[in-house]
Write a protein that holds these residues in place. Structure first.
Motif, short mmCIF file in Angstrom:
data_model
loop_
_atom_site.label_atom_id
_atom_site.label_comp_id
_atom_site.label_asym_id
_atom_site.label_seq_id
_atom_site.Cartn_x
_atom_site.Cartn_y
_atom_site.Cartn_z
N GLY A 514 0.78 -1.23 0.00
CA GLY A 514 0.00 0.00 0.00
C GLY A 514 0.81 1.28 0.00
N GLN A 515 2.14 1.18 0.05
CA GLN A 515 3.00 2.35 0.11
C GLN A 515 3.90 2.42 -1.12
OE1 GLN A 515 2.72 4.70 2.59
NE2 GLN A 515 0.99 3.42 3.27
N PRO A 516 4.21 3.65 -1.62
CA PRO A 516 5.15 3.77 -2.74
C PRO A 516 6.46 3.05 -2.44
CG PRO A 516 4.12 5.88 -2.28
CD PRO A 516 3.71 4.96 -1.16
N VAL A 517 7.03 2.42 -3.46
CA VAL A 517 8.26 1.65 -3.28
C VAL A 517 9.46 2.61 -3.27
CG1 VAL A 517 9.79 -0.07 -4.30
CG2 VAL A 517 7.31 -0.44 -4.31
N PRO A 518 10.20 2.71 -2.15
CA PRO A 518 11.40 3.54 -2.14
C PRO A 518 12.47 2.98 -3.07
CG PRO A 518 10.68 2.97 0.10
CD PRO A 518 9.93 2.09 -0.84
N ALA A 519 13.25 3.87 -3.66
CA ALA A 519 14.28 3.44 -4.63
C ALA A 519 15.29 2.50 -4.01
CB ALA A 519 14.98 4.67 -5.20
N ASP A 520 15.58 2.68 -2.70
CA ASP A 520 16.63 1.87 -2.07
C ASP A 520 16.10 0.66 -1.30
OD1 ASP A 520 15.40 3.26 -0.08
OD2 ASP A 520 17.24 3.95 0.90
N LYS A 521 14.79 0.45 -1.31
CA LYS A 521 14.23 -0.69 -0.59
C LYS A 521 14.64 -1.99 -1.29
CE LYS A 521 9.95 -2.66 1.26
NZ LYS A 521 10.50 -2.74 2.64
N GLU A 522 15.05 -2.99 -0.52
CA GLU A 522 15.54 -4.25 -1.09
C GLU A 522 14.44 -5.31 -1.08
OE1 GLU A 522 20.33 -4.17 -0.34
OE2 GLU A 522 19.07 -5.04 1.25
N PHE A 523 14.47 -6.13 -2.13
CA PHE A 523 13.51 -7.23 -2.27
C PHE A 523 14.25 -8.50 -2.70
CE2 PHE A 523 11.13 -3.36 -3.12
CZ PHE A 523 9.91 -3.56 -2.48
N VAL A 524 13.70 -9.63 -2.30
CA VAL A 524 14.10 -10.91 -2.87
C VAL A 524 13.14 -11.20 -4.02
CG1 VAL A 524 14.34 -13.39 -2.47
CG2 VAL A 524 15.00 -11.76 -0.68
N VAL A 525 13.68 -11.60 -5.17
CA VAL A 525 12.84 -11.80 -6.36
C VAL A 525 13.06 -13.22 -6.90
CG1 VAL A 525 12.20 -10.96 -8.64
CG2 VAL A 525 13.03 -9.35 -6.91
N ALA A 526 11.99 -13.99 -6.95
CA ALA A 526 12.04 -15.32 -7.59
C ALA A 526 12.06 -15.15 -9.09
CB ALA A 526 10.84 -16.14 -7.15
N ILE A 527 12.98 -15.83 -9.76
CA ILE A 527 13.21 -15.61 -11.20
C ILE A 527 13.71 -16.91 -11.81
CG2 ILE A 527 15.61 -14.83 -10.83
CD1 ILE A 527 15.16 -12.74 -13.04
N ASN A 528 13.43 -17.14 -13.10
CA ASN A 528 13.93 -18.37 -13.72
C ASN A 528 15.35 -18.20 -14.24
OD1 ASN A 528 13.95 -17.70 -16.64
ND2 ASN A 528 11.72 -17.62 -16.45
N ASN A 529 16.02 -19.30 -14.49
CA ASN A 529 17.43 -19.27 -14.87
C ASN A 529 17.65 -18.60 -16.23
OD1 ASN A 529 16.20 -21.82 -15.99
ND2 ASN A 529 18.20 -22.00 -16.94
N TYR A 530 16.70 -18.76 -17.15
CA TYR A 530 16.84 -18.12 -18.47
C TYR A 530 16.92 -16.61 -18.32
CZ TYR A 530 15.47 -16.45 -23.13
OH TYR A 530 15.41 -15.78 -24.32
N ARG A 531 16.03 -16.07 -17.50
CA ARG A 531 15.99 -14.63 -17.32
C ARG A 531 17.19 -14.14 -16.51
NH1 ARG A 531 13.50 -13.33 -20.40
NH2 ARG A 531 11.28 -13.14 -19.94
N GLN A 532 17.50 -14.85 -15.42
CA GLN A 532 18.60 -14.43 -14.55
C GLN A 532 19.95 -14.45 -15.28
OE1 GLN A 532 21.21 -16.53 -13.22
NE2 GLN A 532 22.12 -14.84 -12.04
N SER A 533 20.09 -15.36 -16.23
CA SER A 533 21.37 -15.46 -16.94
C SER A 533 21.48 -14.49 -18.10
CB SER A 533 21.56 -16.90 -17.45
OG SER A 533 20.53 -17.25 -18.36
#
Length: 588
Positions: A514-533
């Motif tokens: 519900g709050q704007p995402v600050p530029a420096d806020k950190e997140f863990v992101v689930a991603i597939n190997n094709y995209r991550q590579s």
């Protein structure tokens, strides 16, 4: 005896001179002075483990709106017809890669009953050996299941498997056979030698980094051809064909750190001594295309036989005996639609046991769905069926990182618009039809600013549409040729995509909790190997810290999650968190 040979040769020379002196019409009616032979090369590419004309995801014969067929059994019938027409010893059959991945048939013998453990013959080796391929080139998807399985398949193949630009990481020496020269007998004449150079795609270094890093490097296609074509010519090749697993537009889906991805036309333009390029990777039907070599001015023939065995390329080379050597004096190509013939019963019978095993596997019930869930609108709407992927990826990462205190987001793309979870029984094939790629799951760390950049890049998928203009979903997506699988959606944050704005200025109202995402806020992101590579060229992901990489296959995680839950109910996971807008007004 020697005197007799000389006399015969002299008589032949006088006969040739006499024929040459005749009027054109009379000469045409008799044998010409120069011996001409036609060599026919047939080619497939991007078969992606389609052997029979069967859709394992729908559990029925393959069908599409264009009336295409698929599979090597259809290809085999065409090959047999052309071989019979041309006569023995006048044809060759090549393939340009992406052979052992792409259908549940391939998955089953790579992962469920791996040929590396059972010792059974891979279905694609069985079929290609029976059809009688003369050479096969490595595609990028050959590396998906790891080098041991690839090595096992290569050992099972009777045809040489080529890849001149796949080299050992340390020595730089070829890791696979670079080329082969096939000799074709000509009665009463010196044989014709056809050299075949195989080139694979440099993108393997990105797309299958986990399997090849530190083991293999992939050199530039043009540089590799410049190295090997003179060697092949030096060994007496009269015809040189390059089989390249690379498209022809000179572009790359990744950055400039690697050699060009789609370099087939560049090879034809820049490397002297090539007669034709049988290419693949782009899945296009290219019957015949000519490219002028910039060094010699010669015309180089290019052809691409589509995908999945829907087409067979036929290349005809006319060779004329000139000064004691065979010289290519004419060439042409066409692609033949495999929907014009029936399946070869020999191939159908040979592959039936493995096909039946796969059909039984994909029809195994894993769960029930509370209602029908369709992916048809997933490219432009937030749909529950894609939220299911997001939920499984998020849960898998959270369980794997119990000490993590950062919010966990997830990335997924609409791989298949035809995917459906029917109400009632969900089978393996339903899940496999939703997640059609053999990707594995990772988790990386991104900041709010990086996530904004990522979403802006993804939003280039949409064509710009002015406020109030009519909305046609048929033209809304795939801007600049961006495929569906390169449109990523993010769960765990909320955002709007304003398609009335230009690319790079579309993401609005990006919020977390519900709050704007600050530029420096950190997140863990689930991603597939094709995209991550680096697949798709998305920003920040290749250099982001990797927090999790247990090589969990996403498709298998979806199947196991469904099995454990027993019921797939969108009430448990559907969370509409993004929408298309124009000046703040929702498009839908």
């Amino acid at each position: 005896m020697q005197t007799k040979k000389l006399a015969l040769a002299g008589a032949a020379a006088l006969t040739a001179l006499a024929l040459a002196a005749l009027p054109a019409q009379a000469g045409a009616a008799q044998a010409g002075p120069a011996k001409t032979v036609t060599v026919t090369v047939m080619g497939t590419s991007d078969l992606h483990s389609n052997v029979l004309n069967w859709d394992y995801f729908k559990d029925t014969a393959y069908a599409d709106s264009a009336g295409n067929s698929v599979g090597l059994a259809k290809v085999s019938t065409l090959v047999n017809t052309i071989r019979a027409e041309r006569g023995p010893g006048h044809t060759l059959l090549f393939d340009s890669g992406d052979t052992i991945q792409g259908t549940p048939l391939a998955y089953y013998y790579a992962k469920i009953e791996p040929i590396t453990e059972t010792g059974s013959t891979h279905p694609m080796a069985k079929a290609m050996n029976a059809i009688g391929y003369d050479a096969v080139t490595l595609g990028n998807h050959e590396f998906n299941y790891g080098l041991p399985l690839l090595a096992t398949w290569i050992r099972q193949m009777k045809a040489p498997v080529l890849g001149a630009n796949a080299v050992h990481a340390t020595s730089g020496l070829p890791a696979y056979q670079p080329f082969v020269i096939k000799t074709m007998k000509v009665p009463g004449e010196k044989p014709i030698k056809v050299g075949v150079l195989g080139l694979t795609n440099p993108g393997v270094a990105i797309w299958d980094k986990a399997n090849v890093e530190g083991k293999l490097r992939f050199t530039d296609l043009v540089d590799s051809a410049k190295k090997w074509v003179p060697v092949i010519r030096g060994l007496g090749a009269d015809v040189v064909v390059v089989t390249a697993h690379a498209g022809d537009n000179g572009m790359s889906s990744y950055g400039g750190d690697l050699p060009v991805e789609n370099a087939s036309a560049l090879v034809a333009e820049q490397v002297p001594g090539i007669d034709a390029v049988l290419f693949g990777h782009a899945h296009n039907d290219v019957p015949q295309k000519f490219v002028t070599n910039k060094v010699t001015g010669q015309q180089v023939l290019l052809t691409e036989p589509g995908r999945w065995g829907q087409r067979l390329s036929r290349l005809d080379f006319q060779l004329t005996k000139q000064r004691g050597k065979w010289t290519v004096t004419g060439k042409s190509s066409a692609t033949i639609n495999t929907n014009t013939v029936a399946e070869d019963p020999k191939i159908v019978s040979l592959l039936k046991p493995q096909h039946d095993t796969t059909v039984a596997y994909v029809n195994k019930v894993v769960a029930k769905s509370a209602q029908e869930l369709s992916a048809a609108e997933s490219p432009y709407k937030d749909t529950p069926i894609l939220d299911y992927i997001q939920q499984v990826q998020t849960e898998t990462v959270k369980q794997a990182l119990p000490d993590n205190t950062l919010p966990v987001l997830s990335i997924a793309a609409p791989f298949s618009r035809s995917a459906v979870f029917p109400a009632g029984d969900i089978r393996v094939r339903d899940v496999a039809g939703l997640y059609v790629y053999d990707n594995t799951l990772l988790a990386i760390k991104l900041t709010g600013a990086q996530i904004k950049d990522y979403l802006e890049y993804s939003a280039k998928y949409f064509n710009q549409l002015a406020p109030g203009a009519p909305v046609d979903v048929a033209t809304l997506t795939n801007a600049s040729g961006t495929p569906d699988y390169n449109y990523d959606q993010l769960s765990g944050v909320s955002y709007d995509i304003d398609i009335s704005k230009p690319v790079g200025q579309r993401i609005a109202n990006l919020t977390y909790d519900g709050q704007p995402v600050p530029a420096d806020k950190e997140f863990v992101v689930a991603i597939n190997n094709y995209r991550q590579s680096g697949g798709g060229g998305f920003p920040h992901v290749t250099s982001a810290p990797v927090l999790y990489n247990a090589q969990v296959e996403i498709r298998q995680a979806l199947i196991e999650h469904a099995t454990a839950k027993g019921t797939i109910d969108p009430a448990d996971f559907a969370a509409p968190n993004w929408k298309l807008t124009r000046e703040g007004v929702p498009v839908f």
